[in-house]
Structure formats: structure tokens, C-alpha cells
Scaffold this motif. Structure first.
Motif, PDB file in Angstrom:
ATOM      1  N   ASP A 205       2.682  -1.684 -13.279  1.00 52.16           N
ATOM      2  CA  ASP A 205       2.811  -0.796 -12.444  1.00 52.16           C
ATOM      3  C   ASP A 205       3.893  -1.201 -10.608  1.00 52.16           C
ATOM      4  N   MET A 206       3.048  -2.619 -10.562  1.00 53.88           N
ATOM      5  CA  MET A 206       3.850  -3.080  -9.552  1.00 53.88           C
ATOM      6  C   MET A 206       3.915  -4.709  -9.413  1.00 53.88           C
TER       7      MET A 206
ATOM      8  N   HIS B  41       0.766  -1.716   0.063  1.00 52.69           N
ATOM      9  CA  HIS B  41      -0.197   0.247  -0.220  1.00 52.69           C
ATOM     10  C   HIS B  41       1.204   1.430  -0.215  1.00 52.69           C
ATOM     11  N   LYS B  42       2.248   1.334   0.609  1.00 53.33           N
ATOM     12  CA  LYS B  42       2.830   2.587   0.315  1.00 53.33           C
ATOM     13  C   LYS B  42       2.976   2.698  -0.583  1.00 53.33           C
ATOM     14  N   TYR B  43       4.193   1.331  -1.599  1.00 53.88           N
ATOM     15  CA  TYR B  43       4.269   2.300  -2.756  1.00 53.88           C
ATOM     16  C   TYR B  43       3.284   1.830  -3.959  1.00 53.88           C
ATOM     17  N   LEU B  44       1.577   1.870  -3.218  1.00 55.39           N
ATOM     18  CA  LEU B  44       0.635   2.006  -4.099  1.00 55.39           C
ATOM     19  C   LEU B  44       0.114   3.522  -4.054  1.00 55.39           C
TER      20      LEU B  44
ATOM     21  N   ASP C 119      -1.680   6.890  -4.327  1.00 49.88           N
ATOM     22  CA  ASP C 119      -0.820   7.926  -5.978  1.00 49.88           C
ATOM     23  C   ASP C 119      -1.471   6.929  -6.677  1.00 49.88           C
ATOM     24  N   CYS C 120      -1.559   5.961  -7.206  1.00 50.38           N
ATOM     25  CA  CYS C 120      -1.365   4.975  -8.073  1.00 50.38           C
ATOM     26  C   CYS C 120      -2.752   4.053  -8.026  1.00 50.38           C
TER      27      CYS C 120
END
Length: 260
Positions: free
Chosen positions: A106-107, A35-38, A40-41
Motif C-alpha cells: 500500500d505504501m 500518517h497523512k497518507y495512511l 483510513d488504511c
């Protein structure tokens, strides 16, 4: 002929493991950093390589992400598909993701494959494939089983250390030397660093102890009341990035960004 890995996962309940308290710590930590790296995505395209029975894939799909799952073991894949989620699920191998075009996601999550690849070369290949299918600027999260956890638990706690030294499963530096029949491979931080160094165009954002001491404390965690367990989780969140805890964690989560 069924492989040792398939035989293992035909009997092993991964969903149940991640819902037990020690598994909850790993799952909640991994989701925290996903979630941290998602941020604004919204609606990000996520590839889950080695998805198992879909514990992460399905949860993320329910949050509105566009999730694709790849799983090697047919039994696990069947369970994942039976859950009737929006996840697009395929049988496949982390070493060859040819189904997917370059820069599609994206991930990319690589939460299982590194446990069962027994050479640095294969691990490098898996990371190269994960990088290839990830967009520039995208994030790759890679999970590893850690060497010292294996030595301390199977070696010393379960009293197999002498036989492992004799039969070559441990070398004289107490580094695990795994083969397919052993099912799991264990690494040290320097091994992870060497894998990353062999793959151009990825940069570490951070590396965290996914479950820290939780696996060592299974009976203790199971005996805790809910309030104390939640305090333990908060303690773990506050310490899981500390470098002195990484090597002895059962699982470590390496978070990389594709920079080219």
C-alpha cells in the motif's frame, strides 16, 4: 571487498542522527506525512527500501502496520534484526526488488537509496521498482539530499568550494557531480522532476522540505529549551510545504501516487 558505502555505515550511527534535534525534525516531518497518507488504511502493507537500522520500520510496525524492510548494508540489517520487532527484514538493493511481486504494498518508502545512487538513470530505475511493487492508488515517499545544502555547508561553510570546482565535484553551475567515493549524491528540484517524468504512472501529491533549516541550525537547536524547540517544530510544520524553502532544505520528501 567492502564498498565505500558499507565502510561508511559500519561507523555511522543513523539511529543516533535521527534522535538528535535536527534529525528529530526530519523524522517527525516524515512520520507526519506517512500518517497523512495512511489515514483510513489500518494494517497497511508497507515496504521500507533502504531501511537502515529500522528507525521508521520498527516504529510503524509497533503502530500495527505490516512492515517489510529491505537494506543493502549487512551491518545495518543486523542491527535492525536484533531489535526483535515484527518487521520482515531482508538484504536487498533498491534497483532490483525481485523478491516482491507487482502491486504488493500500500505504501513504499524510499528514504535512503536516492542519496547513494549517482546517476539519474539509477534513480529512475529505483523509482520504477518502487512503483512496480506498490499497489495502484498506493503512495511512494522518496527522500533526496538537496544540492544547495551540500554547496552551502561543505562548499562554503567548510571552505571546500574552490577545490570542488577544480576537481569536478562542482560544475560551473554549482551543481554537485558525485561519484561512489563521495558517498552522497545531491539533486535540485528540476532533477527530481526529471526522474518523475521518466517513470510513467506516478503523480506527485506534494513535495515537502523534510528538515527545512534544521540542519543549518544544529547548535541553535541543541541549545533550545524543550518548549522553544517544540515551537520550532511547529514553525517548520507550518512552512515545510512552501516552495521557496524546498531547494535549500537538507532533505526533501517527494510524495507520489501510483495512478496506473
Amino acid at each position: 571487498m567492502m564498498t565505500e558505502l558499507e565502510k561508511h555505515y559500519n561507523k555511522f550511527n543513523e539511529d543516533k542522527r535521527l534522535t538528535r534535534r535536527h534529525g528529530q525534525v526530519e523524522y517527525r516531518t516524515s512520520m507526519k506525512y506517512i500518517h497523512k497518507y495512511l489515514t483510513d488504511c489500518p494494517g497497511a502493507a508497507i515496504l521500507d527500501v533502504g531501511a537502515g537500522t529500522g528507525r521508521y520500520s520498527i516504529a510503524l510496525a509497533r503502530e500495527g502496520y505490516d512492515v517489510t524492510a529491505v537494506e543493502l548494508v549487512k551491518y545495518n540489517l543486523g542491527i535492525l534484526k536484533s531489535k526483535n520487532s515484527s518487521v520482515k527484514a531482508y538484504q536487498g538493493n533498491a534497483l532490483k526488488l525481485k523478491r516482491f511481486a507487482d502491486a504488493s504494498f500500500d505504501m513504499t518508502l524510499v528514504f535512503g537509496p536516492m542519496y547513494h545512487l549517482y546517476s539519474i538513470e539509477d534513480k529512475v530505475t529505483a523509482l520504477k521498482e518502487a512503483k512496480r511493487v506498490t499497489k495502484a492508488g498506493g503512495v511512494i515517499l522518496v527522500a533526496y539530499c538537496m544540492n544547495e545544502y551540500g554547496v552551502l555547508t561543505y562548499g562554503f561553510k567548510e571552505n571546500h568550494v574552490q577545490e570542488c570546482l577544480k576537481d569536478g565535484r562542482l560544475n560551473e553551475a554549482f551543481h554537485c557531480v558525485s561519484q561512489e567515493k563521495d558517498l552522497y549524491d545531491y539533486v535540485r528540484l528540476e532533477d527530481i522532476n526529471a526522474i518523475n517524468a521518466a517513470v510513467s504512472g506516478v503523480k506527485r501529491e506534494q513535495i515537502v522540505a523534510a528538515d527545512g533549516p534544521a540542519d543549518y541550525l544544529r547548535p541553535v537547536l541543541n541549545a533550545m529549551d524543550e518548549e522553544t524547540f517544540e515551537l520550532f517544530v511547529q514553525y517548520h510544520f507550518s512552512t515545510c510545504e512552501r516552495p521557496e524553502l524546498l531547494g535549500a532544505s537538507a532533505h526533501t520528501l517527494d510524495i507520489l501516487r501510483r495512478v496506473e
